[in-house]
Design an enzyme around this catalytic site. Sequence first.
Site, PDB file in Angstrom:
ATOM      1  N   ARG A  49     -29.350  22.816  31.531  1.00 46.03           N
ATOM      2  CA  ARG A  49     -29.863  24.157  31.241  1.00 46.03           C
ATOM      3  C   ARG A  49     -31.395  24.117  31.195  1.00 46.03           C
ATOM      4  O   ARG A  49     -31.976  23.512  30.295  1.00 46.03           O
ATOM      5  CB  ARG A  49     -29.311  24.676  29.909  1.00 46.03           C
ATOM      6  CG  ARG A  49     -27.809  24.926  29.943  1.00 46.03           C
ATOM      7  CD  ARG A  49     -27.305  25.413  28.603  1.00 46.03           C
ATOM      8  NE  ARG A  49     -27.435  24.375  27.572  1.00 46.03           N
ATOM      9  CZ  ARG A  49     -27.043  24.533  26.309  1.00 46.03           C
ATOM     10  NH1 ARG A  49     -26.529  25.681  25.908  1.00 46.03           N
ATOM     11  NH2 ARG A  49     -27.183  23.561  25.443  1.00 46.03           N
ATOM     12  N   ASP A  51     -35.202  25.736  30.762  1.00 45.03           N
ATOM     13  CA  ASP A  51     -35.805  26.722  29.870  1.00 45.03           C
ATOM     14  C   ASP A  51     -36.482  27.843  30.648  1.00 45.03           C
ATOM     15  O   ASP A  51     -36.632  27.767  31.872  1.00 45.03           O
ATOM     16  CB  ASP A  51     -36.838  26.047  28.963  1.00 45.03           C
ATOM     17  CG  ASP A  51     -36.202  25.078  27.978  1.00 45.03           C
ATOM     18  OD1 ASP A  51     -35.057  25.326  27.556  1.00 45.03           O
ATOM     19  OD2 ASP A  51     -36.853  24.069  27.640  1.00 45.03           O
ATOM     20  N   ARG A 196     -41.595  18.276  28.751  1.00 39.04           N
ATOM     21  CA  ARG A 196     -42.858  18.975  28.466  1.00 39.04           C
ATOM     22  C   ARG A 196     -43.597  18.362  27.283  1.00 39.04           C
ATOM     23  O   ARG A 196     -44.832  18.319  27.256  1.00 39.04           O
ATOM     24  CB  ARG A 196     -42.583  20.448  28.237  1.00 39.04           C
ATOM     25  CG  ARG A 196     -42.096  21.173  29.498  1.00 39.04           C
ATOM     26  CD  ARG A 196     -41.439  22.497  29.171  1.00 39.04           C
ATOM     27  NE  ARG A 196     -42.346  23.389  28.457  1.00 39.04           N
ATOM     28  CZ  ARG A 196     -41.944  24.502  27.847  1.00 39.04           C
ATOM     29  NH1 ARG A 196     -40.659  24.843  27.864  1.00 39.04           N
ATOM     30  NH2 ARG A 196     -42.815  25.271  27.233  1.00 39.04           N
TER      31      ARG A 196
END
Length: 265
Positions: A49, A51, A196
């Site tokens: 999944r 973001d 990230r």
Amino acid sequence: MRIILILEYDGSRYCGWQSQPENCSIQDALETALSQIAHEKIRVITAGRTDAGVHALYQVVHFDTSVQRPITAWVRGVNAFLPDDIAVLWASETSDKFHARYSALERRYLYLLLNQPVRPGINHKKVGWFHQPLQLDIMQRAANILIGEHDFSAFRAAGCQANSPIRTMTQLKIVRHGNLFIFDLRANAFLQHMVRNIVGCLVYVGKGKYSSEWMLELLAGCNRAYAAPTFSAAGLYLAGVKYDSSWYMLGLDEMPLIPNMFLYN
């Protein structure tokens, strides 16, 4: 019948992969298009999944359907009902034992970081950006510390729902093409915001705020509060999902390193 799809998308204008009440996700768009072809409600399961604002070069999903359609219907037919920034690249029938998420052995992400004094224009929302000069060698030394099995608690989002923070990083390679840094990460799985947050920490190292050994402190401390802020979603791409060869899927190594549009000085 179970169908596998490989798709790519530009996540810039979506609220992420996962379906939302506002109908703003990539999953919502894909399921709507698939349901048009199947003439029944379709629900998809994904390998990972992504973001809000994150892109995919190689996302894998599966779904079950009671209808018979030619494979071309699951590619060209579905694409006719999808927005222009989402495309199905490949489809195949598979065994009902295949699972897009649980059958996956490894995921690959690329992060594209533009390192120049001024922000990007034409590649806005396609690359991350940092204005101060970065040192490749010290960032790579820091990156090497993260290879192997570790507790990545310092790099997970506060809202991460994973049962365990333990992950095995098999690759974290950084290459430079002119003013573009490409971070190439592979692991058995990733925590929410893990890539990230790692990139943010490597940028802190690369600009000279910390030494490469700082990564050892972060791993040992297991505390997100001591790590760098989460870096922009704009430069992040899901670039591959590896499965056992028995599933006859394209492997990680068969995907291009980066899109040609980013090969510039």
